[in-house]
Scaffold this motif. Structure first.
Motif, PDB file in Angstrom:
ATOM      1  N   ASP A  27     137.133  98.448  80.813  1.00  0.00           N
ATOM      2  CA  ASP A  27     137.927  99.335  81.652  1.00  0.00           C
ATOM      3  C   ASP A  27     139.375  99.272  81.181  1.00  0.00           C
ATOM      4  O   ASP A  27     139.687  98.724  80.129  1.00  0.00           O
ATOM      5  CB  ASP A  27     137.784  98.950  83.127  1.00  0.00           C
ATOM      6  N   GLY A  28     140.297  99.841  81.969  1.00  0.00           N
ATOM      7  CA  GLY A  28     141.707  99.812  81.636  1.00  0.00           C
ATOM      8  C   GLY A  28     142.007 100.506  80.319  1.00  0.00           C
ATOM      9  O   GLY A  28     141.294 101.426  79.899  1.00  0.00           O
ATOM     10  N   THR A 164     142.234  95.247  77.069  1.00  0.00           N
ATOM     11  CA  THR A 164     142.163  94.827  78.469  1.00  0.00           C
ATOM     12  C   THR A 164     141.753  93.365  78.526  1.00  0.00           C
ATOM     13  O   THR A 164     140.849  92.936  77.797  1.00  0.00           O
ATOM     14  CB  THR A 164     141.135  95.671  79.252  1.00  0.00           C
ATOM     15  N   SER A 166     140.544  90.731  81.573  1.00  0.00           N
ATOM     16  CA  SER A 166     140.131  90.829  82.965  1.00  0.00           C
ATOM     17  C   SER A 166     139.303  89.623  83.385  1.00  0.00           C
ATOM     18  O   SER A 166     138.654  88.974  82.560  1.00  0.00           O
ATOM     19  CB  SER A 166     139.311  92.113  83.172  1.00  0.00           C
ATOM     20  N   THR A 190     146.111  96.324  79.596  1.00  0.00           N
ATOM     21  CA  THR A 190     145.833  96.121  81.019  1.00  0.00           C
ATOM     22  C   THR A 190     145.432  94.668  81.250  1.00  0.00           C
ATOM     23  O   THR A 190     144.599  94.131  80.514  1.00  0.00           O
ATOM     24  CB  THR A 190     144.690  97.034  81.486  1.00  0.00           C
ATOM     25  N   HIS A 192     144.134  92.386  84.506  1.00  0.00           N
ATOM     26  CA  HIS A 192     143.808  92.418  85.931  1.00  0.00           C
ATOM     27  C   HIS A 192     142.817  91.324  86.312  1.00  0.00           C
ATOM     28  O   HIS A 192     141.971  90.917  85.529  1.00  0.00           O
ATOM     29  CB  HIS A 192     143.287  93.802  86.344  1.00  0.00           C
ATOM     30  N   TYR A 285     143.879 106.207  83.358  1.00  0.00           N
ATOM     31  CA  TYR A 285     142.528 105.760  83.692  1.00  0.00           C
ATOM     32  C   TYR A 285     142.438 105.501  85.191  1.00  0.00           C
ATOM     33  O   TYR A 285     143.452 105.330  85.876  1.00  0.00           O
ATOM     34  CB  TYR A 285     142.140 104.499  82.912  1.00  0.00           C
ATOM     35  N   SER A 286     141.208 105.436  85.690  1.00  0.00           N
ATOM     36  CA  SER A 286     140.971 105.153  87.097  1.00  0.00           C
ATOM     37  C   SER A 286     140.883 103.639  87.322  1.00  0.00           C
ATOM     38  O   SER A 286     140.339 102.916  86.493  1.00  0.00           O
ATOM     39  CB  SER A 286     139.671 105.810  87.561  1.00  0.00           C
ATOM     40  N   TYR A 287     141.384 103.185  88.449  1.00  0.00           N
ATOM     41  CA  TYR A 287     141.265 101.779  88.826  1.00  0.00           C
ATOM     42  C   TYR A 287     141.419 101.674  90.325  1.00  0.00           C
ATOM     43  O   TYR A 287     141.956 102.567  90.987  1.00  0.00           O
ATOM     44  CB  TYR A 287     142.305 100.921  88.105  1.00  0.00           C
ATOM     45  N   LYS A 288     140.929 100.576  90.880  1.00  0.00           N
ATOM     46  CA  LYS A 288     140.985 100.358  92.317  1.00  0.00           C
ATOM     47  C   LYS A 288     141.718  99.061  92.601  1.00  0.00           C
ATOM     48  O   LYS A 288     141.359  98.009  92.085  1.00  0.00           O
ATOM     49  CB  LYS A 288     139.571 100.302  92.907  1.00  0.00           C
TER      50      LYS A 288
END
Length: 311
Positions: A27-28, A164, A166, A190, A192, A285-288
């Motif tokens: 992701d990221g 990324t 994570s 990214t 996270h 990008y999408s992330y929550k």
């Protein structure tokens, strides 16, 4: 003809197919620039010794390399070279690279997941890192733990881009996570759900990054400084929980910084004010985001190798 799932699953395992998240995608920022898929769709092998790990890590073509148990690296401090299109992932929660690490130089599309990496203490002057990445693109480091490291836990240097990091745990490392070593402002990364646990410096030190997105990280007991927007870095730092950290948020005057929703619990020293307006990661990008108050429990439950990442 219908097949019973109880019959099909063993056949798939016997066929050597990756299982239960061994071939997940990043992701990221690592999801951009064509994505970071590592060896997905390629040959799947299982290794339990240094010779086989080195053989498949440097081989041409796509490989998912599943690490079984503890691999002792010799001589101490050796960094295993990793070629393009590789996934190196630990089976279950007990896979370990002991006495060495990984070296990713001028490569593309590499995933390293679900591994305990370390036991290289005493090698700071020899540059013994957990994972060293130079001038490479599309790198994903996930669900790893770095401990008893001689030099840097993670070094992402020299214009390495689209990466990324994570769900990882950096434990008691002096130079936890360094980024940069270049005057060029091109790197996009990214970070996270990473646990910086009793680390000293570079938590991370993000040097001259075009876009640095740090969110939902948990920093506890950092001894020198926490998240650092260094040089001309454009950083967005969101919903990060800083606990008992010195100088939890630092930025150079030429940086751009937007810090939103962070909690500073028992911290001391510098908490940098916003400088300008940073980029918006949602444009890429999408992330929550998790609620900041929940970050310690979420990160503690998920950081580091897990039994269900690759079985």
């Amino acid at each position: 003809m219908k097949f019973s799932i109880s019959l099909v699953l063993p056949l798939l395992r016997l066929a050597g197919l990756a299982w239960a998240g061994c071939q997940d995608n990043a992701d990221g920022f690592a999801a951009l620039n064509g994505g970071t898929t590592g060896g997905n769709g390629g040959t799947v092998v299982t290794v339990n010794n240094q010779a086989d790990l080195e053989k498949y890590a440097k081989a041409s073509g796509k490989y998912v390399i599943k690490v079984s148990g503890k691999i002792n690296i010799s001589p101490k401090g050796t960094e295993v070279d990793v070629a393009n299109d590789k996934t190196i992932v630990g089976i279950g929660a007990t896979a370990q690279i002991s006495g060495g690490g990984f070296r990713i130089i001028n490569r593309r599309n590499v995933i390293i997941r679900n591994l305990r990496i370390g036991n290289t203490d005493g090698g700071e002057e020899l540059d013994w890192d957990g994972i060293q990445v130079d001038t490479s693109t599309n790198i994903w480091i996930d669900h790893c733990i770095f401990e008893t490291i001689g030099d840097g836990g993670i070094d992402l240097r020299k214009d390495s881009d689209y990466w990324t990091v994570s769900n990882s745990w950096i434990k008691g490392v002096n130079k936890a996570f360094g980024i940069g070593w270049t005057d060029n402002v091109v790197t996009k990364g990214t970070i996270h759900h990473v646990y910086f646990d009793g680390t000293t410096q570079r938590n991370p030190s993000a040097d001259n990054m075009l876009y640095a997105h740090m969110y939902n990280n948990y920093l506890r007991g950092c001894k020198s400084y926490g998240h650092y927007a260094r040089g001309a870095t454009n950083a967005r730092i969101e919903n990060v929980y800083f606990e008992d950290c010195k100088n939890p948020l630092t930025a150079d005057s030429e940086a751009t910084l937007t810090a939103i929703g962070n909690i500073y619990d028992g911290t001391s020293g510098t908490i940098a004010k916003d400088i300008g307006v940073s980029f918006d990661p949602a444009n890429f990008y999408s992330y929550k985001l998790n609620a900041t108050a929940d970050v310690p429990s979420i990160v503690l439950a998920n950081a580091g190798p897990k039994a269900d990442v690759c079985t």
